[in-house]
Motif scaffolding. Structure first.
Motif, PDB file in Angstrom:
ATOM      1  N   ALA A 170       0.808  -1.216   0.000  1.00  0.00           N
ATOM      2  CA  ALA A 170       0.000   0.000   0.000  1.00  0.00           C
ATOM      3  C   ALA A 170       0.839   1.262   0.000  1.00  0.00           C
ATOM      4  CB  ALA A 170      -0.929  -0.003   1.210  1.00  0.00           C
ATOM      5  N   SER A 171       2.044   1.178   0.536  1.00  0.00           N
ATOM      6  CA  SER A 171       2.909   2.350   0.659  1.00  0.00           C
ATOM      7  C   SER A 171       4.344   1.877   0.824  1.00  0.00           C
ATOM      8  CB  SER A 171       2.501   3.185   1.881  1.00  0.00           C
ATOM      9  OG  SER A 171       2.784   2.476   3.077  1.00  0.00           O
ATOM     10  N   ASP A 172       5.261   2.807   0.751  1.00  0.00           N
ATOM     11  CA  ASP A 172       6.663   2.460   1.013  1.00  0.00           C
ATOM     12  C   ASP A 172       6.847   1.995   2.453  1.00  0.00           C
ATOM     13  OD1 ASP A 172       7.240   3.205  -1.579  1.00  0.00           O
ATOM     14  OD2 ASP A 172       8.004   5.189  -1.044  1.00  0.00           O
ATOM     15  N   GLU A 173       6.112   2.603   3.381  1.00  0.00           N
ATOM     16  CA  GLU A 173       6.207   2.183   4.785  1.00  0.00           C
ATOM     17  C   GLU A 173       5.732   0.744   4.951  1.00  0.00           C
ATOM     18  OE1 GLU A 173       4.808   4.447   8.040  1.00  0.00           O
ATOM     19  OE2 GLU A 173       5.442   6.361   7.207  1.00  0.00           O
ATOM     20  N   THR A 174       4.626   0.417   4.311  1.00  0.00           N
ATOM     21  CA  THR A 174       4.118  -0.962   4.368  1.00  0.00           C
ATOM     22  C   THR A 174       5.156  -1.922   3.795  1.00  0.00           C
ATOM     23  OG1 THR A 174       1.835  -0.195   4.163  1.00  0.00           O
ATOM     24  CG2 THR A 174       2.251  -2.509   3.676  1.00  0.00           C
ATOM     25  N   ALA A 175       5.781  -1.523   2.682  1.00  0.00           N
ATOM     26  CA  ALA A 175       6.809  -2.364   2.060  1.00  0.00           C
ATOM     27  C   ALA A 175       7.971  -2.602   3.014  1.00  0.00           C
ATOM     28  CB  ALA A 175       7.298  -1.720   0.766  1.00  0.00           C
ATOM     29  N   LEU A 176       8.382  -1.569   3.753  1.00  0.00           N
ATOM     30  CA  LEU A 176       9.463  -1.743   4.720  1.00  0.00           C
ATOM     31  C   LEU A 176       9.046  -2.661   5.866  1.00  0.00           C
ATOM     32  CD1 LEU A 176      10.931   0.397   3.089  1.00  0.00           C
ATOM     33  CD2 LEU A 176      11.624   1.465   5.235  1.00  0.00           C
ATOM     34  N   GLY A 177       7.767  -2.610   6.239  1.00  0.00           N
ATOM     35  CA  GLY A 177       7.254  -3.543   7.241  1.00  0.00           C
ATOM     36  C   GLY A 177       7.339  -4.973   6.751  1.00  0.00           C
ATOM     37  N   VAL A 178       6.999  -5.191   5.479  1.00  0.00           N
ATOM     38  CA  VAL A 178       7.103  -6.517   4.865  1.00  0.00           C
ATOM     39  C   VAL A 178       8.552  -6.986   4.872  1.00  0.00           C
ATOM     40  CG1 VAL A 178       6.993  -7.726   2.637  1.00  0.00           C
ATOM     41  CG2 VAL A 178       5.034  -6.380   3.423  1.00  0.00           C
ATOM     42  N   ILE A 179       9.468  -6.118   4.454  1.00  0.00           N
ATOM     43  CA  ILE A 179      10.883  -6.488   4.378  1.00  0.00           C
ATOM     44  C   ILE A 179      11.442  -6.797   5.764  1.00  0.00           C
ATOM     45  CG2 ILE A 179      13.186  -5.608   3.812  1.00  0.00           C
ATOM     46  CD1 ILE A 179      11.832  -4.052   1.501  1.00  0.00           C
ATOM     47  N   SER A 180      11.050  -6.002   6.759  1.00  0.00           N
ATOM     48  CA  SER A 180      11.512  -6.218   8.129  1.00  0.00           C
ATOM     49  C   SER A 180      11.043  -7.561   8.671  1.00  0.00           C
ATOM     50  CB  SER A 180      11.009  -5.084   9.031  1.00  0.00           C
ATOM     51  OG  SER A 180      11.319  -5.326  10.388  1.00  0.00           O
ATOM     52  N   ALA A 181       9.738  -7.849   8.496  1.00  0.00           N
ATOM     53  CA  ALA A 181       9.192  -9.118   8.989  1.00  0.00           C
ATOM     54  C   ALA A 181       9.777 -10.295   8.223  1.00  0.00           C
ATOM     55  CB  ALA A 181       7.671  -9.108   8.871  1.00  0.00           C
ATOM     56  N   ALA A 182       9.998 -10.122   6.922  1.00  0.00           N
ATOM     57  CA  ALA A 182      10.606 -11.191   6.122  1.00  0.00           C
ATOM     58  C   ALA A 182      11.996 -11.522   6.652  1.00  0.00           C
ATOM     59  CB  ALA A 182      10.675 -10.759   4.657  1.00  0.00           C
ATOM     60  N   PHE A 183      12.769 -10.486   6.958  1.00  0.00           N
ATOM     61  CA  PHE A 183      14.119 -10.689   7.511  1.00  0.00           C
ATOM     62  C   PHE A 183      14.052 -11.499   8.803  1.00  0.00           C
ATOM     63  CE2 PHE A 183      17.485  -9.330  10.419  1.00  0.00           C
ATOM     64  CZ  PHE A 183      18.622  -9.613   9.663  1.00  0.00           C
ATOM     65  N   ASN A 184      13.095 -11.168   9.663  1.00  0.00           N
ATOM     66  CA  ASN A 184      12.962 -11.877  10.942  1.00  0.00           C
ATOM     67  C   ASN A 184      12.580 -13.342  10.763  1.00  0.00           C
ATOM     68  OD1 ASN A 184      13.585  -9.568  12.397  1.00  0.00           O
ATOM     69  ND2 ASN A 184      11.456  -8.931  12.609  1.00  0.00           N
ATOM     70  N   HIS A 185      11.953 -13.654   9.620  1.00  0.00           N
ATOM     71  CA  HIS A 185      11.562 -15.037   9.332  1.00  0.00           C
ATOM     72  C   HIS A 185      12.591 -15.749   8.449  1.00  0.00           C
ATOM     73  CE1 HIS A 185       7.516 -15.387  11.085  1.00  0.00           C
ATOM     74  NE2 HIS A 185       7.375 -14.101  10.812  1.00  0.00           N
ATOM     75  N   GLY A 186      13.720 -15.104   8.193  1.00  0.00           N
ATOM     76  CA  GLY A 186      14.753 -15.730   7.378  1.00  0.00           C
ATOM     77  C   GLY A 186      14.459 -15.717   5.893  1.00  0.00           C
ATOM     78  N   ILE A 187      13.568 -14.824   5.456  1.00  0.00           N
ATOM     79  CA  ILE A 187      13.209 -14.706   4.032  1.00  0.00           C
ATOM     80  C   ILE A 187      14.035 -13.592   3.416  1.00  0.00           C
ATOM     81  CG2 ILE A 187      11.337 -14.219   2.405  1.00  0.00           C
ATOM     82  CD1 ILE A 187       9.408 -15.108   4.665  1.00  0.00           C
ATOM     83  N   LYS A 188      14.747 -13.886   2.351  1.00  0.00           N
ATOM     84  CA  LYS A 188      15.600 -12.896   1.709  1.00  0.00           C
ATOM     85  C   LYS A 188      14.832 -12.143   0.630  1.00  0.00           C
ATOM     86  CE  LYS A 188      19.912 -15.471   2.446  1.00  0.00           C
ATOM     87  NZ  LYS A 188      21.078 -16.106   1.775  1.00  0.00           N
TER      88      LYS A 188
END
Length: 257
Positions: A170-188
């Motif tokens: 939805a936004s760049d902020e949402t995208a950063l939330g996705v990237i942050s959570a992905a990192f925490n789950h070991g998703i590159k």
């Protein structure tokens, strides 16, 4: 960027700018309008607010040159400058499809928001369907355009065991939330998950990896909106609505399948 565009044009034409924040979802807009009325302003520029009937009526009673930026009025009674949210999200989704992605998620949009939420959701769905693919409801996580919405989207996809290969945000902020959570789950990102933001705010190019996103021409919106109000005052020129072009900025968060 919108404010910079407004101020640059205003000062060039020897006008001053008064800024007031109308609050989340415009909850303080009525107070803001009263402040502007008391200051006897010459015109109004209203940014990113979904106006209700009472607010529209108040604006019309003020009888000032007015333009909306990044939002239209629900009854189309006020001129506006914005991009086509529907076409922009269609383009973002279609870009991922052209990169070979077939399981594409959507994160952070509010379906009850008629200005940005609903049109972007429809653009996403139409791009999926145009490629003869089903729209899977579990691949859609609604939200409020926030960083937290992106994090919650990843959690939702994990719980449903339906992790997409790419996500339109939805936004760049949402995208950063996705990237942050992905990192925490070991998703590159982008090796395991491709991500597209929306807005092209400064955080898009400051992120690691730098974010592929839809660019809204915020500076131009502010500048053109301010000039339209000034020309209405000085030249009595009618303020016309305008759809500005968006641009898909390719950076480092999308990888071909």
């Amino acid at each position: 960027d919108i404010v910079n565009g407004i101020e640059d044009i205003a000062y060039k034409h020897q006008y001053s700018v008064i800024l007031t924040h109308a609050g989340v979802e415009g909850i303080r807009l009525t107070n803001s309008l009263k402040v502007m009325g008391n200051r006897r302003v010459d015109g109004l520029i209203i940014v990113s607010i979904n106006l209700d009937t009472q607010q529209l009526a108040l604006i019309k009673r003020m009888n000032l040159p007015t333009i909306l930026l990044s939002t239209p009025a629900h009854d189309q009674s006020l001129p506006f400058i914005k991009v086509s949210d529907h076409k922009a999200t269609f383009a973002a989704t279609n870009y991922l499809l052209r990169q070979g992605h077939r399981k594409i998620g959507l994160a952070g949009l509010n379906p009850k928001d008629p200005i940005a939420g609903a049109p972007r959701i429809q653009g996403y769905k139409e791009a999926i369907e145009a490629n003869q693919l089903p729209v899977e409801k579990d691949l859609v996580w609604y939200g409020d355009f926030s960083f937290e919405s992106g994090k919650m989207a990843i959690q939702h996809f994990f719980e449903k065991k339906i992790l997409p290969s790419a996500i339109v945000c939805a936004s760049d902020e949402t995208a950063l939330g996705v990237i942050s959570a992905a990192f925490n789950h070991g998703i590159k990102v982008p090796e395991d998950l491709s991500v597209i933001g929306y807005d092209n705010t400064s955080i898009a190019w400051m992120a690691t990896p730098a974010l592929t996103t839809i660019k809204q021409p915020f500076y131009e919106m502010g500048a053109e909106g301010c000039l339209a109000v000034i020309e209405s005052l000085v030249k009595e020129k009618k303020i016309e609505s305008k759809i500005l072009p968006f641009e898909l900025i390719e950076r480092q968060t999308v990888k071909s399948k």
